[in-house]
Enzyme design. Sequence first.
Site, PDB file in Angstrom:
ATOM      1  N   LYS A  12     -44.397   3.042  12.840  1.00  0.00           N
ATOM      2  CA  LYS A  12     -43.516   3.450  11.732  1.00  0.00           C
ATOM      3  C   LYS A  12     -42.824   2.211  11.138  1.00  0.00           C
ATOM      4  CE  LYS A  12     -39.239   4.960  12.664  1.00  0.00           C
ATOM      5  NZ  LYS A  12     -38.196   4.215  11.955  1.00  0.00           N
ATOM      6  N   ASN A  13     -42.337   1.332  12.029  1.00  0.00           N
ATOM      7  CA  ASN A  13     -41.521   0.211  11.550  1.00  0.00           C
ATOM      8  C   ASN A  13     -42.344  -0.946  11.012  1.00  0.00           C
ATOM      9  OD1 ASN A  13     -39.381   1.781  12.181  1.00  0.00           O
ATOM     10  ND2 ASN A  13     -38.878   0.717  14.088  1.00  0.00           N
TER      11      ASN A  13
ATOM     12  N   CYS B 123     -25.906   5.814   9.103  1.00  0.00           N
ATOM     13  CA  CYS B 123     -26.827   6.826   9.629  1.00  0.00           C
ATOM     14  C   CYS B 123     -26.292   7.256  10.988  1.00  0.00           C
ATOM     15  CB  CYS B 123     -28.237   6.254   9.749  1.00  0.00           C
ATOM     16  SG  CYS B 123     -28.421   5.180  11.156  1.00  0.00           S
TER      17      CYS B 123
ATOM     18  N   ARG C 138     -24.542   0.763   9.841  1.00  0.00           N
ATOM     19  CA  ARG C 138     -25.776   0.139   9.354  1.00  0.00           C
ATOM     20  C   ARG C 138     -25.543  -0.739   8.122  1.00  0.00           C
ATOM     21  NH1 ARG C 138     -30.211   2.802  11.540  1.00  0.00           N
ATOM     22  NH2 ARG C 138     -31.460   0.987  11.063  1.00  0.00           N
TER      23      ARG C 138
ATOM     24  N   ASP D 213     -34.858   0.709  20.551  1.00  0.00           N
ATOM     25  CA  ASP D 213     -35.485   1.999  20.217  1.00  0.00           C
ATOM     26  C   ASP D 213     -36.133   2.661  21.423  1.00  0.00           C
ATOM     27  OD1 ASP D 213     -36.693   0.820  16.989  1.00  0.00           O
ATOM     28  OD2 ASP D 213     -34.717   1.477  17.660  1.00  0.00           O
TER      29      ASP D 213
ATOM     30  N   ARG E 232     -39.538  12.517  11.721  1.00  0.00           N
ATOM     31  CA  ARG E 232     -39.452  11.315  10.885  1.00  0.00           C
ATOM     32  C   ARG E 232     -40.311  10.198  11.459  1.00  0.00           C
ATOM     33  NH1 ARG E 232     -34.398   8.617  11.019  1.00  0.00           N
ATOM     34  NH2 ARG E 232     -35.755   7.007  10.170  1.00  0.00           N
TER      35      ARG E 232
HETATM   36  C1  EPZ Z   1     -35.038  -1.911  12.354  1.00  0.00           C
HETATM   37  O1  EPZ Z   1     -33.822  -1.450  11.774  1.00  0.00           O
HETATM   38  C2  EPZ Z   1     -35.770  -0.657  12.825  1.00  0.00           C
HETATM   39  N1  EPZ Z   1     -36.053   0.201  11.686  1.00  0.00           N
HETATM   40  C3  EPZ Z   1     -34.921   0.094  13.840  1.00  0.00           C
HETATM   41  O2  EPZ Z   1     -35.687   1.193  14.314  1.00  0.00           O
HETATM   42  C4  EPZ Z   1     -34.632  -0.836  15.019  1.00  0.00           C
HETATM   43  O3  EPZ Z   1     -33.774  -0.179  15.940  1.00  0.00           O
HETATM   44  C5  EPZ Z   1     -33.944  -2.129  14.513  1.00  0.00           C
HETATM   45  O4  EPZ Z   1     -34.774  -2.745  13.500  1.00  0.00           O
HETATM   46  C6  EPZ Z   1     -33.724  -3.127  15.638  1.00  0.00           C
HETATM   47  O5  EPZ Z   1     -34.946  -3.453  16.223  1.00  0.00           O
HETATM   48  C7  EPZ Z   1     -37.086  -0.109  10.873  1.00  0.00           C
HETATM   49  O6  EPZ Z   1     -37.763  -1.099  11.054  1.00  0.00           O
HETATM   50  C8  EPZ Z   1     -37.352   0.854   9.746  1.00  0.00           C
HETATM   51  P1  EPZ Z   1     -31.483  -4.648  12.124  1.00  0.00           P
HETATM   52  P2  EPZ Z   1     -32.877  -2.477  10.954  1.00  0.00           P
HETATM   53  O7  EPZ Z   1     -31.265  -5.070  10.734  1.00  0.00           O
HETATM   54  O8  EPZ Z   1     -33.719  -3.419  10.205  1.00  0.00           O
HETATM   55  C9  EPZ Z   1     -26.785  -5.247  12.133  1.00  0.00           C
HETATM   56  C10 EPZ Z   1     -36.111   3.435  14.870  1.00  0.00           C
HETATM   57  O9  EPZ Z   1     -35.642   4.235  15.697  1.00  0.00           O
HETATM   58  N2  EPZ Z   1     -26.960  -5.651  10.732  1.00  0.00           N
HETATM   59  O10 EPZ Z   1     -32.243  -5.554  13.041  1.00  0.00           O
HETATM   60  O11 EPZ Z   1     -31.882  -1.691  10.219  1.00  0.00           O
HETATM   61  C11 EPZ Z   1     -26.956  -3.738  12.311  1.00  0.00           C
HETATM   62  O12 EPZ Z   1     -25.735  -3.079  12.030  1.00  0.00           O
HETATM   63  C12 EPZ Z   1     -35.196   2.528  14.078  1.00  0.00           C
HETATM   64  O13 EPZ Z   1     -37.348   3.304  14.635  1.00  0.00           O
HETATM   65  C13 EPZ Z   1     -25.873  -6.182  10.038  1.00  0.00           C
HETATM   66  O14 EPZ Z   1     -24.776  -6.326  10.579  1.00  0.00           O
HETATM   67  O15 EPZ Z   1     -32.186  -3.225  12.178  1.00  0.00           O
HETATM   68  C14 EPZ Z   1     -27.374  -3.587  13.744  1.00  0.00           C
HETATM   69  O16 EPZ Z   1     -26.214  -3.593  14.558  1.00  0.00           O
HETATM   70  C15 EPZ Z   1     -33.737   2.711  14.469  1.00  0.00           C
HETATM   71  N3  EPZ Z   1     -26.028  -6.532   8.739  1.00  0.00           N
HETATM   72  C16 EPZ Z   1     -28.179  -4.853  14.005  1.00  0.00           C
HETATM   73  O17 EPZ Z   1     -27.834  -5.784  12.940  1.00  0.00           O
HETATM   74  C17 EPZ Z   1     -27.238  -6.409   8.090  1.00  0.00           C
HETATM   75  O18 EPZ Z   1     -27.336  -6.766   6.893  1.00  0.00           O
HETATM   76  C18 EPZ Z   1     -29.685  -4.632  14.017  1.00  0.00           C
HETATM   77  O19 EPZ Z   1     -30.044  -4.258  12.734  1.00  0.00           O
HETATM   78  C19 EPZ Z   1     -28.328  -5.865   8.813  1.00  0.00           C
HETATM   79  C20 EPZ Z   1     -28.166  -5.502  10.131  1.00  0.00           C
END
Ligand code: EPZ
Length: 418
Positions: free
Chosen positions: A22-23, A116, A121, A306, A398
Amino acid sequence: MSKIIVEGSNRLSGEINVQGAKNSVLPVLAASILCRTPCVIHNCPDILDVDTALRILKHLGCKCQKQGTTVVCDASSITNCDIPENLMREMRSSVVFLGAILSRFKRASISSPGGCELGPRPIDLHLSSLKALGAEIEEDHGYLQCNAENGLYGKEIHLSFPSVGATENIILAAVCAKGKTVIHNAAREPEISDLADFLNRAGGKICGCGSDTIEIEGVSFLNGIEHSIIPDRIAASTYLCACATANGKITLNGVIPAHMISVLSVLRDAGCDLDIHNNKLTISVNGRLNRVPTVRTLVHPGFPTDAGPCVIAMLSRAKGTSVFVENIFENRFRYIDELNRLGTKIKTEGRVAVIDGTDHLEGASCSCTDLRGGAALVVAALSSEGVTEINNISHILRGYDNITETLCGVGAKIKLVV
Ligand code: EPZ
């Protein structure tokens, strides 16, 4: 309302063909916006998030067709550069389309993605990076109005946190920018490498993916290609946890074990027999699992956040007490109250969960709070005495491709009631 009904205590046996990631498919679908000719993407999972992504592409003016697990996207006559609120609210990770739209049109307008089930997020890293590449971004009545009338220019960017989505957005914005972009402290997840593989074969010049420094040399255009999405390491982990909890022996086909090393290590610590042979992974478990040393989620190649919920569900049946620390998201334990309705003995304090293993779970009615938390309810229900009714299952749909049919295929008594 649809629900999943599970009659627990059945050993699992057989083979599972693991779905596409998915990701990975989501950023690759976003990348199709940049291609002058049609893209053919294989091994796409049949999940709600892919349907939402295709609706976004069609809203932008792409011609998209889904034939089984193959999606054909033609962005040659794309016209729009906005993502409306309803689509952003359906899938907050739609923010990954922003970099590609901005690159293609030099402007973009998307509804602010908001939070979410896992917490606020934020997307500050996405926005600051796109601004560094030359975009002007203003927030106006809940919409992000982005402009780069002179185009995007390569830049050195240092991410304060190796955000997966921000790394993907930068790559999508920089691949056709003028000049060279270097991302320092980039995310190293396998899905980033899959995106780069797609873009490089379409004509891009990206190197360093899988490391924390990624270099992107801007090119003037990309051509559509055929691509097969990598297997979903989190879905694979989910099915391993299902077998570990329900006992039995299953083989996962079409996996990349190298993407799952940290999860496989925890499963071995718990007493699972694992046999790896090329892209097949066989797990065999008889009897109760052992507690494991403290598990901490980290960015890749650390233990993936995840995979946490299903591992916690698995450890709820182990002998002894395990400790789990969630370091990536601030609010990822909402599903645990639902797990405890089945008799698990899990206490949480902030980012720490303490799992007191029990040898007996009882089927109950429960409700999904999020995607991976919903999968954890399925995992626990498989080894519970009696019947479990799982509600609010759109979360599960999803991200999991036909999870009930998949588990039925290896002997679980589980059904989707629409
Ligand atoms: C991706 O989300 C995945 N989703 C998530 O999978 C996964 O848990 C996550 O990466 C971590 O591996 C997709 O790829 C669609 P991040 P993403 O940006 O990109 C903070 C699932 O269940 N952050 O690495 O949103 C954020 O708040 C989903 O398949 C900021 O502070 O994850 C979080 O604490 C859930 N500012 C941390 O970084 C930003 O601009 C990780 O977020 C962006 C992120």
